[in-house]
Design a protein around this motif. Structure first.
Motif, mmCIF file in Angstrom:
data_model
loop_
_atom_site.group_PDB
_atom_site.id
_atom_site.type_symbol
_atom_site.label_atom_id
_atom_site.label_comp_id
_atom_site.label_asym_id
_atom_site.label_seq_id
_atom_site.Cartn_x
_atom_site.Cartn_y
_atom_site.Cartn_z
ATOM 1 N N LEU A 27 0.833 -1.199 0.000
ATOM 2 C CA LEU A 27 0.000 0.000 0.000
ATOM 3 C C LEU A 27 0.867 1.247 0.000
ATOM 4 C CD1 LEU A 27 -2.818 -0.902 2.548
ATOM 5 C CD2 LEU A 27 -2.984 -0.809 0.051
ATOM 6 N N GLY A 28 0.394 2.248 -0.701
ATOM 7 C CA GLY A 28 1.084 3.526 -0.745
ATOM 8 C C GLY A 28 0.650 4.424 0.399
ATOM 9 N N GLN A 29 1.364 5.490 0.550
ATOM 10 C CA GLN A 29 1.069 6.490 1.581
ATOM 11 C C GLN A 29 0.595 7.759 0.882
ATOM 12 O OE1 GLN A 29 1.564 5.950 5.057
ATOM 13 N NE2 GLN A 29 0.281 7.744 5.120
ATOM 14 N N ARG A 30 -0.629 8.157 1.156
ATOM 15 C CA ARG A 30 -1.163 9.398 0.600
ATOM 16 C C ARG A 30 -0.739 10.562 1.488
ATOM 17 N NH1 ARG A 30 -6.704 8.759 -2.187
ATOM 18 N NH2 ARG A 30 -6.898 10.827 -1.337
ATOM 19 N N PHE A 31 -0.520 11.726 0.862
ATOM 20 C CA PHE A 31 -0.173 12.931 1.614
ATOM 21 C C PHE A 31 -0.527 14.154 0.776
ATOM 22 C CE2 PHE A 31 3.514 11.592 -0.754
ATOM 23 C CZ PHE A 31 4.137 12.744 -1.201
ATOM 24 N N ARG A 32 -0.586 15.292 1.414
ATOM 25 C CA ARG A 32 -0.910 16.544 0.723
ATOM 26 C C ARG A 32 0.353 17.376 0.580
ATOM 27 N NH1 ARG A 32 -5.756 16.553 4.263
ATOM 28 N NH2 ARG A 32 -7.447 15.908 2.900
ATOM 29 N N VAL A 33 0.428 18.084 -0.540
ATOM 30 C CA VAL A 33 1.557 18.966 -0.784
ATOM 31 C C VAL A 33 1.051 20.323 -1.239
ATOM 32 C CG1 VAL A 33 3.161 17.107 -1.366
ATOM 33 C CG2 VAL A 33 1.816 18.152 -3.184
ATOM 34 N N ASP A 34 1.840 21.344 -0.951
ATOM 35 C CA ASP A 34 1.598 22.670 -1.516
ATOM 36 C C ASP A 34 2.386 22.681 -2.823
ATOM 37 O OD1 ASP A 34 1.430 25.287 -2.286
ATOM 38 O OD2 ASP A 34 2.198 26.117 -0.414
ATOM 39 N N TRP A 35 1.697 22.465 -3.930
ATOM 40 C CA TRP A 35 2.329 22.294 -5.231
ATOM 41 C C TRP A 35 2.241 23.604 -5.992
ATOM 42 C CZ3 TRP A 35 5.572 18.696 -6.323
ATOM 43 C CH2 TRP A 35 5.905 18.410 -7.635
ATOM 44 N N TYR A 36 3.287 24.410 -5.873
ATOM 45 C CA TYR A 36 3.349 25.708 -6.532
ATOM 46 C C TYR A 36 2.132 26.569 -6.202
ATOM 47 C CZ TYR A 36 7.137 23.421 -8.988
ATOM 48 O OH TYR A 36 8.294 22.748 -9.279
ATOM 49 N N GLY A 37 1.810 26.624 -4.905
ATOM 50 C CA GLY A 37 0.733 27.475 -4.419
ATOM 51 C C GLY A 37 -0.639 26.835 -4.411
ATOM 52 N N GLU A 38 -0.746 25.601 -4.861
ATOM 53 C CA GLU A 38 -2.026 24.893 -4.892
ATOM 54 C C GLU A 38 -1.912 23.620 -4.054
ATOM 55 O OE1 GLU A 38 -4.870 22.606 -8.138
ATOM 56 O OE2 GLU A 38 -3.284 23.924 -8.853
ATOM 57 N N GLU A 39 -2.855 23.397 -3.141
ATOM 58 C CA GLU A 39 -2.829 22.162 -2.347
ATOM 59 C C GLU A 39 -3.267 20.996 -3.215
ATOM 60 O OE1 GLU A 39 -5.006 20.360 1.490
ATOM 61 O OE2 GLU A 39 -3.962 22.258 1.794
ATOM 62 N N ARG A 40 -2.420 19.957 -3.285
ATOM 63 C CA ARG A 40 -2.677 18.799 -4.129
ATOM 64 C C ARG A 40 -2.492 17.514 -3.333
ATOM 65 N NH1 ARG A 40 -1.680 19.729 -9.699
ATOM 66 N NH2 ARG A 40 -2.588 17.652 -9.937
ATOM 67 N N GLU A 41 -3.136 16.465 -3.791
ATOM 68 C CA GLU A 41 -2.981 15.135 -3.209
ATOM 69 C C GLU A 41 -1.812 14.448 -3.913
ATOM 70 O OE1 GLU A 41 -4.838 13.932 -0.676
ATOM 71 O OE2 GLU A 41 -5.950 15.818 -0.643
ATOM 72 N N ALA A 42 -1.010 13.718 -3.144
ATOM 73 C CA ALA A 42 0.125 12.981 -3.695
ATOM 74 C C ALA A 42 0.183 11.624 -2.998
ATOM 75 C CB ALA A 42 1.412 13.766 -3.476
ATOM 76 N N PHE A 43 1.067 10.763 -3.497
ATOM 77 C CA PHE A 43 1.248 9.471 -2.864
ATOM 78 C C PHE A 43 2.679 8.996 -3.065
ATOM 79 C CE2 PHE A 43 0.154 8.386 -7.212
ATOM 80 C CZ PHE A 43 0.927 7.261 -7.503
ATOM 81 N N ALA A 44 3.114 8.144 -2.160
ATOM 82 C CA ALA A 44 4.441 7.534 -2.237
ATOM 83 C C ALA A 44 4.278 6.023 -2.163
ATOM 84 C CB ALA A 44 5.326 8.027 -1.099
ATOM 85 N N VAL A 45 5.106 5.301 -2.924
ATOM 86 C CA VAL A 45 5.128 3.836 -2.911
ATOM 87 C C VAL A 45 6.588 3.383 -2.914
ATOM 88 C CG1 VAL A 45 2.913 3.514 -4.100
ATOM 89 C CG2 VAL A 45 5.014 3.678 -5.440
ATOM 90 N N ARG A 46 6.794 2.131 -2.531
ATOM 91 C CA ARG A 46 8.131 1.537 -2.609
ATOM 92 C C ARG A 46 8.112 0.472 -3.706
ATOM 93 N NH1 ARG A 46 12.234 1.895 0.740
ATOM 94 N NH2 ARG A 46 10.960 2.562 2.493
ATOM 95 N N PHE A 47 9.108 0.573 -4.600
ATOM 96 C CA PHE A 47 9.221 -0.368 -5.705
ATOM 97 C C PHE A 47 10.705 -0.568 -6.005
ATOM 98 C CE2 PHE A 47 9.386 -1.483 -10.223
ATOM 99 C CZ PHE A 47 8.460 -2.509 -10.283
ATOM 100 N N GLY A 48 11.146 -1.820 -6.071
ATOM 101 C CA GLY A 48 12.554 -2.085 -6.324
ATOM 102 C C GLY A 48 13.461 -1.543 -5.236
ATOM 103 N N GLY A 49 12.916 -1.466 -4.011
ATOM 104 C CA GLY A 49 13.693 -0.982 -2.877
ATOM 105 C C GLY A 49 13.786 0.527 -2.767
ATOM 106 N N LYS A 50 13.225 1.264 -3.721
ATOM 107 C CA LYS A 50 13.281 2.726 -3.709
ATOM 108 C C LYS A 50 11.890 3.306 -3.515
ATOM 109 C CE LYS A 50 17.240 2.973 -6.773
ATOM 110 N NZ LYS A 50 17.753 3.491 -8.042
ATOM 111 N N VAL A 51 11.855 4.538 -3.029
ATOM 112 C CA VAL A 51 10.587 5.240 -2.831
ATOM 113 C C VAL A 51 10.363 6.181 -4.005
ATOM 114 C CG1 VAL A 51 9.296 6.835 -1.363
ATOM 115 C CG2 VAL A 51 10.761 5.074 -0.331
ATOM 116 N N TYR A 52 9.159 6.112 -4.571
ATOM 117 C CA TYR A 52 8.751 6.993 -5.653
ATOM 118 C C TYR A 52 7.472 7.691 -5.225
ATOM 119 C CZ TYR A 52 11.995 4.137 -8.322
ATOM 120 O OH TYR A 52 13.114 3.489 -8.761
ATOM 121 N N ALA A 53 7.300 8.931 -5.679
ATOM 122 C CA ALA A 53 6.087 9.676 -5.326
ATOM 123 C C ALA A 53 5.587 10.458 -6.540
ATOM 124 C CB ALA A 53 6.359 10.624 -4.162
#
Length: 132
Positions: A27-53
């Protein structure tokens, strides 16, 4: 596992979660970011031992990918998938490999793993990826 996080800020960036919260192809981890002045939903997952978001928005039509919170992988756990449109993406690049938007990409969100934590690196970070 809590699948929606607000990030907390410290000297290393904005904390998303403990490293152990992201299991390989789990399962991924959802989180919110301030993306260039706009609040957006994002997520992070682990694949191949690395974290991608990525921003949690399909490249076909801007709708969240996960049908169940944090469930971003397809049944094989090899691809990220849009539960609504069936588009599937390479976890390590966000490139759409099939479905209604081949060749497009998910929008990458910069993250880093350090000292047992995963951090979102806002656009205001320095060249080395850590806040100035």
């Amino acid at each position: 596992m809590d699948t929606q996080q607000s990030v907390s800020t410290d000297a290393d960036g904005q904390e998303i979660c403990d490293s152990g919260a992201l299991t390989e192809r789990g399962l991924g981890q959802r989180f919110r970011v301030d993306w260039y002045g706009e609040e957006r939903e994002a997520f992070a997952v682990r694949f191949g031992g690395k974290v991608y978001a990525y921003l949690n928005s399909c490249a076909h039509i801007p709708i969240e990918l996960d049908y169940q919170p944090g469930d971003f992988f397809d049944l094989s756990h090899n691809f990220l998938v849009c539960a609504t449109h069936g588009a599937y993406y390479a976890p390590e690049s966000g490139l759409c490999l099939g479905g209604p938007c081949p060749g497009r990409r998910l929008e990458s969100v910069p993250v880093a793993e350090r000292a047992g934590k995963i951090y979102w690196l806002s656009p205001a970070t320095g060249q080395d990826g850590w806040p100035d």
